[in-house]
Write a protein that holds these residues in place. Structure first.
Motif, PDB file in Angstrom:
ATOM      1  N   PRO A 121       0.838  -1.196   0.029  1.00 28.41           N
ATOM      2  CA  PRO A 121      -0.119   0.024  -0.120  1.00 28.41           C
ATOM      3  C   PRO A 121       0.648   1.202  -0.161  1.00 28.41           C
ATOM      4  CG  PRO A 121      -0.303  -1.187   2.193  1.00 28.41           C
ATOM      5  CD  PRO A 121       0.689  -1.896   1.312  1.00 28.41           C
ATOM      6  N   LEU A 122       2.014   1.213   0.341  1.00 31.45           N
ATOM      7  CA  LEU A 122       3.090   2.176   0.322  1.00 31.45           C
ATOM      8  C   LEU A 122       3.490   2.714  -1.064  1.00 31.45           C
ATOM      9  CD1 LEU A 122       4.526   4.486   1.924  1.00 31.45           C
ATOM     10  CD2 LEU A 122       6.479   2.893   2.398  1.00 31.45           C
ATOM     11  N   ALA A 123       3.805   1.578  -1.934  1.00 33.08           N
ATOM     12  CA  ALA A 123       4.430   1.883  -3.133  1.00 33.08           C
ATOM     13  C   ALA A 123       3.165   1.854  -3.965  1.00 33.08           C
ATOM     14  CB  ALA A 123       5.660   0.712  -3.304  1.00 33.08           C
ATOM     15  N   GLY A 124       2.292   0.884  -3.799  1.00 30.85           N
ATOM     16  CA  GLY A 124       1.155   0.509  -4.943  1.00 30.85           C
ATOM     17  C   GLY A 124       0.826   1.704  -5.509  1.00 30.85           C
ATOM     18  N   PRO A 125       0.029   2.612  -4.624  1.00 32.53           N
ATOM     19  CA  PRO A 125      -0.737   3.861  -5.397  1.00 32.53           C
ATOM     20  C   PRO A 125       0.314   4.789  -6.222  1.00 32.53           C
ATOM     21  CG  PRO A 125      -1.141   3.875  -2.968  1.00 32.53           C
ATOM     22  CD  PRO A 125      -0.004   2.678  -3.376  1.00 32.53           C
ATOM     23  N   LEU A 126       1.434   4.782  -5.796  1.00 33.39           N
ATOM     24  CA  LEU A 126       2.726   5.400  -6.630  1.00 33.39           C
ATOM     25  C   LEU A 126       2.922   4.763  -7.857  1.00 33.39           C
ATOM     26  CD1 LEU A 126       4.038   8.143  -6.705  1.00 33.39           C
ATOM     27  CD2 LEU A 126       5.937   7.117  -5.462  1.00 33.39           C
ATOM     28  N   VAL A 173       2.199  10.662  -3.912  1.00 36.02           N
ATOM     29  CA  VAL A 173       2.826  10.950  -3.093  1.00 36.02           C
ATOM     30  C   VAL A 173       2.152  11.228  -1.879  1.00 36.02           C
ATOM     31  CG1 VAL A 173       4.055  13.109  -2.318  1.00 36.02           C
ATOM     32  CG2 VAL A 173       4.461  12.368  -4.517  1.00 36.02           C
ATOM     33  N   LEU A 174       0.875  11.480  -1.790  1.00 35.37           N
ATOM     34  CA  LEU A 174       0.056  11.800  -0.581  1.00 35.37           C
ATOM     35  C   LEU A 174      -0.028  10.419   0.160  1.00 35.37           C
ATOM     36  CD1 LEU A 174      -2.537  14.526  -1.342  1.00 35.37           C
ATOM     37  CD2 LEU A 174      -0.740  14.333   0.315  1.00 35.37           C
ATOM     38  N   GLN A 175       0.130   9.276  -0.598  1.00 33.87           N
ATOM     39  CA  GLN A 175      -0.057   7.817   0.191  1.00 33.87           C
ATOM     40  C   GLN A 175       1.205   7.694   0.990  1.00 33.87           C
ATOM     41  OE1 GLN A 175      -3.169   6.686  -0.204  1.00 33.87           O
ATOM     42  NE2 GLN A 175      -3.247   8.494  -1.748  1.00 33.87           N
ATOM     43  N   VAL A 176       2.134   8.208   0.661  1.00 36.89           N
ATOM     44  CA  VAL A 176       3.522   7.765   1.262  1.00 36.89           C
ATOM     45  C   VAL A 176       3.475   8.026   2.778  1.00 36.89           C
ATOM     46  CG1 VAL A 176       5.862   8.215   1.307  1.00 36.89           C
ATOM     47  CG2 VAL A 176       4.858   7.901  -0.928  1.00 36.89           C
ATOM     48  N   ALA A 203      -4.362  13.698   4.656  1.00 37.05           N
ATOM     49  CA  ALA A 203      -3.510  12.697   4.687  1.00 37.05           C
ATOM     50  C   ALA A 203      -2.513  12.484   6.118  1.00 37.05           C
ATOM     51  CB  ALA A 203      -2.396  13.094   3.608  1.00 37.05           C
ATOM     52  N   GLY A 204      -2.749  13.857   6.675  1.00 35.66           N
ATOM     53  CA  GLY A 204      -2.116  13.845   8.125  1.00 35.66           C
ATOM     54  C   GLY A 204      -3.013  13.024   9.122  1.00 35.66           C
TER      55      GLY A 204
END
Length: 421
Positions: free
Chosen positions: A148-153, A253-256, A311-312
């Motif tokens: 999920p960290l890398a997937g969206p990007l 980027v906002l998913q990171v 995101a925060g």
């Protein structure tokens, strides 16, 4: 625990988490590509969130069978079949040519989820002592959360340069590597009985589990703390790209930070699992959950750039989920005396059903009330988790604090009773 060499034993959870990574990224990498999918099939963008709902619905289809089946014929053959199934379901994406077929295939891909918790994680819990199992689970979650960290990007980047179907072929390749690893290194953690599998026995076992109030309430803590994040994964392409006008790259980027918070929470749990009383981290998680919802709602209601506040807030809630998940899973799994495959399967069905229902309710809240509606319902789920965890976690901690009866003392009491008799 299996008597294999320790390095070989650790290669089993590594291979399992590689499969888990493939299954999760099949959801997270696909979500940013859903806008391209809807364009190719000439359908409305409202189909995009349904992809995740279909995937999770598939995850709720078969745990009722995979868990008890693995109790009887062994964990290995059931898990290996599941990995092979998922690999082929990903490759079959090249055969679909309309949105209905695509969504049906998403359900079949989601069936891969049925083998992770109901079979794979049950085997991990059986292969290690309790505190070590919690620690291993937390470390495995960190690897799996790269998805999920890398997937969206990765999905957003892939769709800029290649057809969306290529992503499924890449996922199938990762799953196939996991299949080889599990075939080589997975130990068998139960003694296969090869008993017949009558439906009446299934019904009896599940009735015992689902009528166990402690199990149901303990298991419900998991989807309640995860629901806002699951809704964010499903709806953020629409929230951020369609409504707020962000680019696909900005969306990625906002998913990171969000999934970075989840990884950090798991690292904290892994660090304290063998030092803190089991359950303390789950109770402390209530604080970041409350603060995260406040940040999210404050940004939605009062900021001109709500995406950063959302995101925060999601980052804080994801951190809390990482701190709590491994503990909550262990508490629910050990709340019943039935076979761990059956209990794990019941937990998986309950959680997957709750996720699918929760995402649909969050989608409804967003359509009815916009970002404020989404935030308000996320607040409701966070409050429900805090209240339920405040009740169930101390009960589970107290049960573990009770001293086990000493055999010598018990024998002495029996002898005294015999003399008095």
């Amino acid at each position: 625990m299996n008597k294999a060499h320790p390095r070989i034993s650790l290669l089993f959870p590594l291979a399992l988490v590689l499969f888990e990574f493939a299954v999760y990224i099949c959801n997270d990498m696909v979500q940013p590509a859903m806008l391209a999918v809807t364009r190719e099939f000439a359908v409305d963008v409202s189909w995009a969130p349904l992809s995740m709902t279909a995937f999770l619905a598939g995850g709720a289809l078969l745990p009722w069978l995979t868990g008890p089946l693995s109790d009887r014929i062994g964990r290995r053959p059931v898990l290996l079949f599941g990995v092979a199934w998922f690999t082929l379901a990903c490759l079959a994406t090249y055969l679909v040519d309309d949105i209905e077929s695509f969504m049906a295939l998403r359900v079949l891909q989601g069936v891969g989820l049925c083998f992770i918790n109901a079979v794979g994680y049950a085997a991990v819990q059986e292969a290690f002592p309790e505190n070590t199992a919690v620690r291993v689970t937390a470390l495995m979650a960190n690897v799996a959360l790269i998805a999920p960290l890398a997937g969206p990007l990765a999905g957003a980047t892939l769709i800029e340069f290649a057809p969306w179907r290529l992503g499924f072929a890449m996922i199938a390749a990762v799953s196939f590597i996991a299949l080889i690893g599990l075939a080589c290194f997975m130990p068998e953690t139960v003694k296969p009985s090869h008993d017949k599998l009558p439906l009446s026995a299934f019904a009896r076992d599940y009735r015992k589990v689902f009528t166990n109030r402690r199990f149901v309430l303990s298991a419900l803590c998991i989807p309640l703390i995860a629901m806002p994040l699951m809704g964010w994964i499903a709806l953020s392409p629409v929230l951020l790209i369609e409504d707020l006008g962000l680019t696909s790259f900005e969306y990625g980027v906002l998913q990171v930070p969000v999934f970075g918070g989840l990884i950090l929470g798991n690292l904290v749990l892994a660090a304290v699992a063998e030092r803190w009383p089991l359950g303390r981290s789950a109770l402390l998680a209530r604080g970041p959950v409350a603060l995260g919802v406040a940040v999210l709602l404050g940004g939605v209601l009062f900021s001109d750039a709500p995406q950063y506040w959302m995101a925060g807030g999601m980052t804080l809630m994801a951190f809390a989920e990482g701190m709590a998940f491994g503990v909550l899973y262990r508490f629910a799994l050990t709340s019943c005396d039935e076979g761990k495959g059956t209990v794990s399967a019941a937990m998986s069905m309950l959680c997957m059903g709750a996720y699918a229902l929760g995402i649909e309710t969050l989608r409804w809240a967003y359509r009815a009330g916009g970002l404020a509606g989404f935030g308000a319902l996320a607040l409701g789920y966070a409050l429900a988790f805090a209240l339920l965890a405040s009740r169930m976690v101390p009960l589970a901690m107290a049960a573990r604090a009770e001293p086990a009866p000493q055999p010598e003392a018990a024998e002495g009491e029996l002898a005294l009773c015999a003399e008095q008799g």
